[in-house]
Each structure stands twice: as structure tokens, then as C-alpha cells.
Design a protein around this motif. Structure first.
Motif, short mmCIF file in Angstrom:
data_model
loop_
_atom_site.label_atom_id
_atom_site.label_comp_id
_atom_site.label_asym_id
_atom_site.label_seq_id
_atom_site.Cartn_x
_atom_site.Cartn_y
_atom_site.Cartn_z
N LEU A 151 -7.53 -11.78 5.60
CA LEU A 151 -8.76 -11.19 5.09
C LEU A 151 -9.76 -12.32 4.88
N SER B 63 -13.35 -6.84 -2.91
CA SER B 63 -12.89 -5.87 -1.93
C SER B 63 -11.86 -6.49 -0.99
N GLY C 239 -10.71 3.34 6.76
CA GLY C 239 -9.55 3.08 5.91
C GLY C 239 -9.50 3.88 4.64
N ARG D 257 -3.10 -4.37 -0.99
CA ARG D 257 -2.44 -3.24 -0.34
C ARG D 257 -1.31 -3.73 0.57
N VAL E 234 -8.77 0.66 1.62
CA VAL E 234 -7.92 -0.48 2.00
C VAL E 234 -6.95 -0.09 3.11
N THR F 100 -9.40 -8.77 8.92
CA THR F 100 -10.53 -7.97 8.48
C THR F 100 -11.56 -8.91 7.85
N MET G 127 -7.90 -5.31 -0.44
CA MET G 127 -7.26 -5.06 0.85
C MET G 127 -5.99 -5.90 1.00
N GLY H 145 -16.20 -0.70 2.97
CA GLY H 145 -15.46 -0.36 4.17
C GLY H 145 -16.30 0.20 5.28
#
Length: 714
Positions: A240, A286, A160, A293, A137, A267, A290, A150
Motif C-alpha cells: 500500500l 485509509s 472494494g 484488512r 478495503v 494499491t 487497507m 476508494g
């Protein structure tokens, strides 16, 4: 220690070279053994009961293994523990090599260590620490298109890796959360006005295929990017986007985001073409990890999940698999809660409480199977949160796309001749002829949509939903001479022509006002929008009620007035694709709509009128818009300037209609402790504010002889 415990410890020492003993107190000792991921523990090896499309049902997995624990199958495939139905039946995601996993294969939990505690008071106990599936992340993922691990597509190198979080991260508890009280601005007028999105909110975007859900989500990301340009008062937001459809759509989205400069803070987590349900669900999780984080570091993340229908498909597949296992699943199913009944595998949620029993869940009495499904859906939706300020005050906002339609609850089953057994043959023939002409009921579930029951379940979990209607010709008709039972689901005030007007092809024109709602309320509005948007929504709701219950269908009645007003508002809230509208311009437009400056216009011309008014305000009165953008409030001075500028625009229109004739307009506005006089002419405008303490004179334009005209007006 007992002899059998000593034998276990010695066997572990033979298998693992690393071991150490730490004495804490005379009465207790703790032995901790680090076990490499390749170590196979015989107590962790179990078997697969069912495997299909990236999902597996496991038998007898360790009952202390947590959700999110990393799994390894004997075929070499990897997985993660997804859900526990009971102590002995578990569901798992297969994240690699799913084609090689089949029923009967052995599976193991990956152990990180064993903790042996010996206490004179409580006796000896053993605890296992499991390896949890984690995903990268780190900040290096910004601006990249990666899979759930990732890795950029076509590469095995993970980005990452400096920061990692569990793939199936836990939800924040209530003590770690804070009330949602700030807006997550999208730049989409229909969203920001009708169903505002608050920071930390989970909102659904519901609609059938072809209704523009994905396009609207991309516009929302562009709006987030626009709202955090240099000089903006808002905090930077990381976006995201988890997309689990075709790769061609992903490429198109990335190109549009890059063209607008939004990819540097975005992302994209994309699932590979043709991947199973397990990897599609992992891509969604996922993206959430992210975003968490960013949230945990005190920042703000905006996560778009396109789409979450895989969760409904996963639960349906699991239910069918348990039914196919039959007595096998029942024989090994031990309830986690002794008071919770174990359901037969083929039991459906609609078969009645007598067969299933009821359990209490979140203060409700629901069937046991419905409670399990709701808990499973909540594990994803409720990961969004506004973190308490003592923990940094970050937030993760979720916009989840779901292809489907909410339950309408108005269409009754079609009548048949068998419902009237006492009819004569002649009456029966007439009834059959009438039924043949009647339009058949619309199916509850359209092709490409999830089940309506699943849609309603998600809607009850989320903090709100924005419902879009399909762009079909049927939606464009709103007959004034007959009541229709599903009028609330139609486009209120739409055109009667077969060809849709241009504004009905714009973003936000197909929002179902009656089904869309934000449960955060006015707290999700920016302060300036909170003063204006509720009245717009109220006018649209009045039009829906007038369409459903109105009796006066004449052109001079209230029914006609409400429909015309609703059509005008809908056209005003529409906007071109990929053109997010800044907050200050939305405030100016809503203010003009609320004060009636466009009431004499038509839905076909209001877009042009709005564009001209905004251009005039931005060119001649940029300070007013800058004040609104900076403070996000509509103060008295900014409101006065807005109204003055709109009056000026209106006068320019009158000049065009009357051949350039210049007329003087005197407007008196009374407020507490303040008197305002506006003098408006064809060539300019001046505002005079009078108070007990001072007189402020704000010159808005160059006006010849304005003082004489003011004296004459006085």
C-alpha cells in the motif's frame, strides 16, 4: 422508568418509525431504536470554534462519542472525530466541503442507535451507539489508484465496498501481538544490511528534501514484489502506497510499478492536488486500514506513507488555534483525567515544568502537552503490528517517510565578542576577524523539513529509522588532517573531489550509519544475512569513531585503514535505482566483503567487480544461489560453493593481470569434524570434502588433469 425518560422515548418514537422492545429477564428490559443517518438528535448538535485547512476544533461534542465517529456539519460537509483534548474540546477532520465550514457552525454526531437499559439493581441507563467513519478495503482495490474513499480520481464510484474498516482504526493490544521474528525483505542492500525491516515493524525514513526518500520507498515495493515471485518461499505481500504530494509524482511512481509488474499487488492511495491537511491525513489512515484488512486475514501487508509531515503540521495548527481562542478554550476545557492539568492555550512545551506540570505517560514523566502530542503521533505509527499466531499470524509493516533531520547535538552556538567583555581593543578586533571567517552554524530546520523536535518524537515512537543525508558537496568531503565536531554526520570515506564519484549517486550511498538503527535487532534479518550483516555495520561504525576520535592520520595508521574500508563498503552497498537485489545475491556479496575478496579494489571499481562475481556465480554455480534463495540460510555446502566460486573469479582476475599465466592455489579450510581442500587453477576449481563417514567430491568446472594436480598438491 422515570417520567422524563418516558417522554424522551415517546419523542423518539414520533421521530423514528422503527422501534422494538425485547424482554430479556423479568428485572430488565432493553429498548433499541435504529436511527437513520439523516435523523438529527438535538443532544448531538454542537458548534465549531475554529476551522482551517481541513481541521476543526469543536465545542461540547458528546463526551461518549468515540474517536472515529462520523460527523455532519450544518453546511453539508462531512467529517470524523479525530482527537479529544478534554470532555468539551475535540478536534475533527473535515473530509468534504471544508471551504464551507466556519466558526460558529453547528455540527452533529451521526447516531446509529440508542440503547435504554432498565435494571432493578443498577437503575436505568442510556447508551448511544455512534456511526463510525468507514472506508472500503476490499480486494478490488488492488492495482488501483484511488482517494481515501476508494474512488478512482475523476470518478465517484467506490471500489472494494465488499469489506469496510474504520478510517481511524484502533491499535492492537499487547495480547493480540507477537514478537517480530521474520524479515520483510526490501531488495535494497543498504536497508537490508544496516537497518533491516521486520514484518510488523514501524520504521521511519528520514532525510531532507532531495535525499531520495520517495525513490527508495518505491525500490522497497519493487523488492517486495521481486521477493514473492512464483517458487519463492515467502508469503505474498500486498503493498500500500499513500502519497500526498503532487499528482505528477504519483503518475511517475505508478508507471514504474506497472513496468515492473508490481502494481497488481499494490494499491496507491493518493490525496487530490491542493487538498487540505484533513484529507491528506485521511489518505494515510485509509492506506493503513487497507493494510489491516490483509493483516487480519492472516496475510502480510507492506504500507509506505509518503509522507507523514502532515501530522506535525496538524498539531502545530491546533496549538496555534487554541492559542488564538484564548480564554474561550480555557473556559470550556474540562480534563478527561482529573489529575491531568489543563494547559493554557499559549503554553509551549519548552516553558518549564512549573508552568505545565508533569504527567506519567508510558513510564515517563513528561509535560502534559508533550504527552498529548506523543499520544496523537502514536495513534498512527503504532497501528503496525505482528499479529499473534492464534489470531492468524498476519502482519502489517510500516515504512513512514518524514522530511527532516534528527538532532545532531554537537554544534554549539557561535561565540560573539560580547562573550569576552575584558578584551583589549586589539584583541577584540582580532576576535571579530576570526569570527567573521568562521562558518556560521547550520540551521536545525532546513526548508521543507519538519521541526527537529517533531523528528525526534517520531523516532522515539517508531521501531527504528533509516536516516539519509542530503546530496550536497559538503557531505562529500572528509578531511583527514583535522577533526570536525560533526564528523559522524558526514559521509565516511567519501571522495575529496568536488565532483561526486558515480557510486555516490546510487541508491543507498547516502545512509547515515551513526543515526540509522533498527530496534528489532537481528530478528529482522533473514538467517543468512544475520551471519554476515552485523560485521559490515561494525566496520562502518569503527570508521565513524576513527574519524571522530582517531589521532593517527598517517596513511599507514588504523585511521586511514578504517576510512578506506568504510569507503569500500559504502560503494559496495550502493545500487542503481529500480534494480532491487535478490536475497541470494546480497548474501553472496556480503560474504565476499566479509572474507576480504574485494579488499584490494577501490570504491570506483567495486561495483564492476561485484557485478562480474555475481554473474560468474549465477552462470556457473546456480545451485548454490538457488539453495540460499529457497532456504534463506547459508549452509556449509552453499558457503563452500560460494567461496570456491569467488576464488575462481579472483584467479580469472589474476590471469588478466599476468597475461593468462595459470597458477595453482591450495587452500585448507578446517571445520568441526570436516576437512576441506580446494584446488584452484586458471581453468577450473574442484572441492574435496573429507569426513570420517564419507568423501564427497563436488566437481565445479571442467579441469584437465585435476586428479594429478590434487595428488601433486597433497
Amino acid at each position: 422508568m422515570k417520567p422524563n425518560q418516558m417522554q424522551t422515548i415517546r419523542r423518539l418514537e414520533e421521530e423514528v418509525d422503527i422501534g422494538k422492545v425485547t424482554l430479556l429477564e423479568p428485572v430488565a428490559a432493553i429498548l433499541f431504536y435504529d436511527i437513520t443517518l439523516s435523523t438529527v438528535m438535538s443532544s448531538c448538535v454542537q458548534q465549531v470554534l475554529f476551522s482551517d485547512d481541513g481541521l476543526a476544533i469543536l465545542e461540547g461534542l458528546n463526551n461518549d462519542a468515540p474517536v472515529g465517529a462520523s460527523l455532519r456539519f450544518v453546511s453539508g460537509a462531512s467529517g470524523v472525530l479525530l482527537w479529544r483534548r478534554s470532555d468539551n474540546v475535540c478536534f475533527a477532520l473535515i473530509l468534504g466541503g471544508r471551504q464551507n465550514v466556519s466558526a460558529g457552525d453547528r455540527v452533529e454526531c451521526r447516531l446509529k442507535g440508542i440503547l435504554q437499559v432498565v435494571d432493578d439493581a443498577e437503575g436505568p441507563s442510556t447508551k448511544r451507539e455512534y456511526e463510525v467513519a468507514r472506508v472500503p478495503v476490499g480486494a478490488a482495490l488492488c492495482g488501483q489508484v484511488v482517494d481515501f474513499l476508494g474512488c478512482p480520481h475523476g470518478s465517484q464510484y467506490q471500489l472494494g465496498m465488499d469489506a469496510q474498516l474504520p478510517l481511524l482504526n484502533d491499535q492492537l493490544d499487547m495480547k493480540s501481538r507477537e514478537q517480530i521474528n521474520s524479515a520483510s525483505f526490501t531488495g535494497i542492500k543498504a536497508v537490508d544490511t544496516l537497518t533491516p525491516l521486520g514484518r510488523g515493524q514501524a520504521q521511519l525514513l528520514v532525510g531532507p528534501p532531495g535525499s531520495g526518500k520517495s525513490s527508495l520507498a518505491v525500490d522497497a515495493i519493487l523488492g517486495q514484489h521481486m521477493h514473492q515471485q512464483p517458487g519463492s518461499a515467502c508469503v505474498s505481500t500486498i503493498a500500500l502506497l499513500a502519497h500526498v504530494s503532487s499528482q505528477q509524482e504519483v503518475v511517475g511512481m505508478v508507471e514504474e510499478l506497472s513496468k515492473a509488474g508490481a502494481m497488481r499487488n499494490t494499491t496507491v492511495v493518493s490525496a487530490a492536488e491542493g487538498c487540505g491537511l484533513g484529507e491528506r491525513y485521511a489518505a494515510l489512515c485509509s492506506a493503513l486500514s487497507m493494510g489491516e484488512r490483509v493483516r487480519d486475514q492472516g496475510g502480510h501487508s507492506f504500507v509506505v506513507l509518503d509522507d507523514i509531515s502532515c501530522m506535525g503540521a496538524m498539531w502545530e495548527m491546533i496549538s496555534r488555534a487554541l492559542a488564538s481562542l484564548g480564554p474561550t478554550a480555557m473556559a470550556i476545557a474540562t480534563p478527561l483525567n482529573p489529575d491531568q492539568p489543563i494547559l493554557p492555550p499559549d503554553t509551549d512545551a519548552s516553558e518549564g515544568d512549573e508552568q505545565q506540570g508533569l504527567v506519567e505517560y508510558e513510564g515517563m514523566l513528561v509535560s502534559a502537552s508533550a504527552a498529548q502530542r506523543r499520544r496523537f503521533f502514536s495513534s498512527l505509527i503504532q497501528r503496525s503490528a505482528q499479529v499473534h499466531r492464534r489470531l492468524g499470524g498476519g502482519s502489517m509493516t510500516l515504512l513512514a517517510i518524514l522530511p527532516g533531520q534528527p538532532a545532531k547535538g554537537e554544534r554549539q552556538p557561535a561565540a560573539t565578542a560580547e562573550d569576552y567583555p575584558n578584551l583589549t581593543p586589539c584583541q577584540r578586533d582580532k576576535l571579530l576577524a576570526a569570527l567573521a571567517k568562521r562558518q556560521p552554524p547550520v540551521a536545525e530546520t532546513l526548508p521543507g523539513c519538519v521541526n527537529t523536535e517533531v523528528v525526534e518524537e517520531f523516532m522515539s515512537i517508531a521501531d527504528g529509522q533509516l536516516v539519509l543525508q542530503a546530496p550536497t558537496p559538503d557531505r562529500l568531503h572528509t578531511p583527514d588532517n583535522s577533526k570536525q565536531p560533526e564528523a559522524s554526520q558526514q559521509q565516511v570515506g567519501a571522495s575529496q573531489d568536488d565532483a561526486a564519484p558515480a557510486w555516490q549517486r546510487l541508491t543507498g550511498s547516502n545512509v547515515d550509519v551513526s543515526a540509522s538503527v533498527s530496534r528489532i535487532g537481528s530478528r529482522a534479518y533473514p538467517p543468512a544475512m544475520a551471519m554476515l550483516a552485523p560485521s559490515i555495520r561494525f566496520d562502518l561504525a569503527q570508521a565513524v569513531d576513527a574519524q571522530r576520535f582517531g589521532t593517527d592520520r598517517s596513511e599507514t595508521g588504523l585511521h586511514h585503514h578504517h576510512l578506506q574500508r568504510a569507503a569500500l563498503l559504502r560503494a559496495a552497498l550502493a545500487q542503481p535505482v529500480r534494480q532491487p537485489v535478490p536475497l541470494e545475491e546480497q548474501v553472496a556479496q556480503l560474504y565476499a566483503l566479509q572474507k576480504g575478496f574485494f579488499d584490494r579494489g577501490s570504491p570506483e571499481t567495486i561495483q564492476e567487480a561485484i557485478a562480474e562475481a555475481v554473474m560468474h556465480i549465477r552462470q556457473d554455480h546456480p545451485d548454490a544461489l538457488e539453495r540460499i534463495r529457497r532456504t534463506q540460510c547459508l549452509g556449509p555446502m552453499a558457503e563452500a560453493v560460494l567461496k570456491a566460486a569467488l576464488v575462481d573469479v579472483k584467479m580469472h582476475h589474476r590471469q588478466k593481470m599476468h597475461g593468462g599465466e595459470e597458477r595453482c592455489l591450495l587452500v585448507h579450510v578446517e571445520q568441526a569434524r570436516t576437512g576441506k581442500i580446494w584446488i584452484c587453477t586458471g581453468s577450473g576449481l574442484e572441492l574435496q570434502m573429507l569426513s570420517d563417514e564419507q568423501t564427497n567430491r563436488c566437481r565445479m568446472d571442467n579441469v584437465d588433469g585435476i586428479e594429478q594436480k590434487m595428488q601433486a598438491g597433497a
